[in-house]
Design a protein around this motif. Structure first.
Motif, PDB file in Angstrom:
ATOM      1  N   TRP A  73       0.877  -1.159   0.000  1.00  0.00           N
ATOM      2  CA  TRP A  73       0.000   0.000   0.000  1.00  0.00           C
ATOM      3  C   TRP A  73       0.914   1.208   0.000  1.00  0.00           C
ATOM      4  O   TRP A  73       1.777   1.346   0.874  1.00  0.00           O
ATOM      5  N   VAL A  74       0.732   2.057  -0.987  1.00  0.00           N
ATOM      6  CA  VAL A  74       1.668   3.151  -1.225  1.00  0.00           C
ATOM      7  C   VAL A  74       0.923   4.480  -1.250  1.00  0.00           C
ATOM      8  O   VAL A  74       0.032   4.677  -2.081  1.00  0.00           O
ATOM      9  N   GLN A  75       1.288   5.368  -0.351  1.00  0.00           N
ATOM     10  CA  GLN A  75       0.761   6.725  -0.377  1.00  0.00           C
ATOM     11  C   GLN A  75       1.681   7.548  -1.260  1.00  0.00           C
ATOM     12  O   GLN A  75       2.890   7.608  -1.018  1.00  0.00           O
ATOM     13  N   VAL A  76       1.109   8.151  -2.299  1.00  0.00           N
ATOM     14  CA  VAL A  76       1.908   8.934  -3.234  1.00  0.00           C
ATOM     15  C   VAL A  76       1.478  10.393  -3.201  1.00  0.00           C
ATOM     16  O   VAL A  76       0.333  10.713  -2.881  1.00  0.00           O
ATOM     17  N   GLU A  77       2.421  11.240  -3.545  1.00  0.00           N
ATOM     18  CA  GLU A  77       2.134  12.663  -3.659  1.00  0.00           C
ATOM     19  C   GLU A  77       1.567  12.921  -5.049  1.00  0.00           C
ATOM     20  O   GLU A  77       2.136  12.484  -6.047  1.00  0.00           O
ATOM     21  N   GLY A  78       0.441  13.604  -5.094  1.00  0.00           N
ATOM     22  CA  GLY A  78      -0.188  13.900  -6.375  1.00  0.00           C
ATOM     23  C   GLY A  78      -1.471  13.110  -6.552  1.00  0.00           C
ATOM     24  O   GLY A  78      -1.832  12.258  -5.744  1.00  0.00           O
ATOM     25  N   GLU A 103       0.775  -5.003 -10.943  1.00  0.00           N
ATOM     26  CA  GLU A 103      -0.666  -4.839 -10.745  1.00  0.00           C
ATOM     27  C   GLU A 103      -0.827  -3.569  -9.923  1.00  0.00           C
ATOM     28  O   GLU A 103      -0.198  -3.427  -8.875  1.00  0.00           O
ATOM     29  N   VAL A 104      -1.646  -2.647 -10.397  1.00  0.00           N
ATOM     30  CA  VAL A 104      -1.795  -1.357  -9.726  1.00  0.00           C
ATOM     31  C   VAL A 104      -3.262  -0.960  -9.728  1.00  0.00           C
ATOM     32  O   VAL A 104      -3.937  -1.071 -10.750  1.00  0.00           O
ATOM     33  N   ARG A 105      -3.727  -0.505  -8.562  1.00  0.00           N
ATOM     34  CA  ARG A 105      -5.074   0.060  -8.482  1.00  0.00           C
ATOM     35  C   ARG A 105      -5.119   1.105  -7.386  1.00  0.00           C
ATOM     36  O   ARG A 105      -4.360   1.023  -6.408  1.00  0.00           O
ATOM     37  N   ARG A 106      -5.978   2.101  -7.584  1.00  0.00           N
ATOM     38  CA  ARG A 106      -6.215   3.095  -6.536  1.00  0.00           C
ATOM     39  C   ARG A 106      -7.030   2.449  -5.443  1.00  0.00           C
ATOM     40  O   ARG A 106      -7.908   1.630  -5.715  1.00  0.00           O
ATOM     41  N   ILE A 107      -6.736   2.821  -4.192  1.00  0.00           N
ATOM     42  CA  ILE A 107      -7.514   2.335  -3.058  1.00  0.00           C
ATOM     43  C   ILE A 107      -7.842   3.521  -2.153  1.00  0.00           C
ATOM     44  O   ILE A 107      -7.189   4.566  -2.209  1.00  0.00           O
ATOM     45  N   ASP A 108      -8.867   3.336  -1.334  1.00  0.00           N
ATOM     46  CA  ASP A 108      -9.144   4.330  -0.306  1.00  0.00           C
ATOM     47  C   ASP A 108      -8.012   4.274   0.722  1.00  0.00           C
ATOM     48  O   ASP A 108      -7.353   3.239   0.869  1.00  0.00           O
ATOM     49  N   ALA A 109      -7.820   5.360   1.431  1.00  0.00           N
ATOM     50  CA  ALA A 109      -6.783   5.384   2.469  1.00  0.00           C
ATOM     51  C   ALA A 109      -7.044   4.246   3.446  1.00  0.00           C
ATOM     52  O   ALA A 109      -8.129   4.157   4.024  1.00  0.00           O
ATOM     53  N   PRO A 110      -6.069   3.333   3.621  1.00  0.00           N
ATOM     54  CA  PRO A 110      -6.285   2.206   4.532  1.00  0.00           C
ATOM     55  C   PRO A 110      -6.242   2.645   5.986  1.00  0.00           C
ATOM     56  O   PRO A 110      -5.654   3.672   6.326  1.00  0.00           O
ATOM     57  N   ALA A 111      -6.880   1.863   6.830  1.00  0.00           N
ATOM     58  CA  ALA A 111      -6.850   2.115   8.274  1.00  0.00           C
ATOM     59  C   ALA A 111      -5.536   1.560   8.814  1.00  0.00           C
ATOM     60  O   ALA A 111      -5.410   0.366   9.042  1.00  0.00           O
ATOM     61  N   LEU A 112      -4.544   2.432   8.942  1.00  0.00           N
ATOM     62  CA  LEU A 112      -3.221   2.035   9.413  1.00  0.00           C
ATOM     63  C   LEU A 112      -2.912   2.714  10.734  1.00  0.00           C
ATOM     64  O   LEU A 112      -3.538   3.709  11.106  1.00  0.00           O
ATOM     65  N   TRP A 113      -1.919   2.193  11.397  1.00  0.00           N
ATOM     66  CA  TRP A 113      -1.397   2.783  12.621  1.00  0.00           C
ATOM     67  C   TRP A 113      -0.737   4.123  12.278  1.00  0.00           C
ATOM     68  O   TRP A 113      -0.286   4.343  11.152  1.00  0.00           O
ATOM     69  N   PRO A 114      -0.647   5.032  13.245  1.00  0.00           N
ATOM     70  CA  PRO A 114       0.068   6.285  12.984  1.00  0.00           C
ATOM     71  C   PRO A 114       1.548   6.009  12.761  1.00  0.00           C
ATOM     72  O   PRO A 114       2.113   5.103  13.374  1.00  0.00           O
ATOM     73  N   LEU A 130      -2.270   3.844  -3.456  1.00  0.00           N
ATOM     74  CA  LEU A 130      -2.274   2.812  -4.488  1.00  0.00           C
ATOM     75  C   LEU A 130      -1.972   1.472  -3.841  1.00  0.00           C
ATOM     76  O   LEU A 130      -1.243   1.406  -2.853  1.00  0.00           O
ATOM     77  N   GLU A 131      -2.507   0.415  -4.423  1.00  0.00           N
ATOM     78  CA  GLU A 131      -2.079  -0.936  -4.082  1.00  0.00           C
ATOM     79  C   GLU A 131      -1.263  -1.423  -5.268  1.00  0.00           C
ATOM     80  O   GLU A 131      -1.753  -1.433  -6.395  1.00  0.00           O
ATOM     81  N   ILE A 132       0.001  -1.762  -5.010  1.00  0.00           N
ATOM     82  CA  ILE A 132       0.923  -2.167  -6.070  1.00  0.00           C
ATOM     83  C   ILE A 132       1.464  -3.554  -5.746  1.00  0.00           C
ATOM     84  O   ILE A 132       1.967  -3.777  -4.637  1.00  0.00           O
TER      85      ILE A 132
END
Length: 188
Positions: A73-78, A103-114, A130-132
């Motif tokens: 799960w990748v948080q990207v700028e832009g 394999e790449v798809r947009r995902i909602d922000a996952p519920a992750l720890w801070p 993104l999920e990559i």
């Protein structure tokens, strides 16, 4: 033995560090003796790290010929345009050659720890998740791939290696997982 560990941000994927001052390593998490990392995560990446005392298993998990997919799960700028996502899906050319398709798809922000420290937030710059999934494991590959299409990585969390999943494992914790074919390893 196979151990699933949720590697926190800033921890090295080794048991010792000779730098001064020393950086946090795997030695600080009470892992069983005689296990070693089957693969790596950069110190600024988080998530699933598998450790084992079985050299054959480590080889099956890490050798590209065995094609163990790794999912992040990748948080990207832009705000990713479809052409950038398509480029990742077809493979991009990095300084060490072209990557395999991902394999790449947009995902909602996952519920992750801070994360500590938190990801830098800027009101005027959007971000996306993104999920990559990739089938190879070059040095800092996912970060370099997203940068190649104009989407710098802000946060990177590995959530799966082959059939093994991070599940609900909290950062800095670990558990032994089953390695049998019928098991759903890594799930709680």
């Amino acid at each position: 033995m196979l151990i699933a560990f949720n590697k926190p941000y800033g921890v090295l994927c080794q048991f010792t560090d000779r730098s001064m001052p020393p950086r946090p390593t795997l030695a600080g998490f009470g892992l069983p003796a005689d296990v070693y990392a089957a693969g790596r995560l950069d110190h600024d990446s988080e998530g699933l790290l598998l450790l084992t005392d079985d050299g054959d298993l480590a080889h099956r998990l890490t050798d590209p010929r065995h094609k163990q997919p790794k999912t992040y799960w990748v948080q990207v700028e832009g705000d990713p345009a479809e052409d950038a996502l398509e480029a990742l899906r077809h493979g991009v050319t990095l300084n060490d050659g072209p990557t395999r398709p991902a394999e790449v798809r947009r995902i909602d922000a996952p519920a992750l720890w801070p994360r500590d420290p938190p990801v830098r937030f800027r009101k005027t710059v959007p971000d996306a998740w993104l999920e990559i999934t990739i089938g190879e494991g070059r040095n800092r590959q996912v970060r370099r791939m997203t940068a190649a299409v104009g989407l710098p990585t802000l946060r990177l969390v590995r959530v799966a290696i082959g059939p093994y999943r991070l599940g609900e494992l909290a950062p800095g914790t670990w558990h032994a997982v089953e390695t049998g074919r019928s098991a759903r390893p890594g799930r709680r």
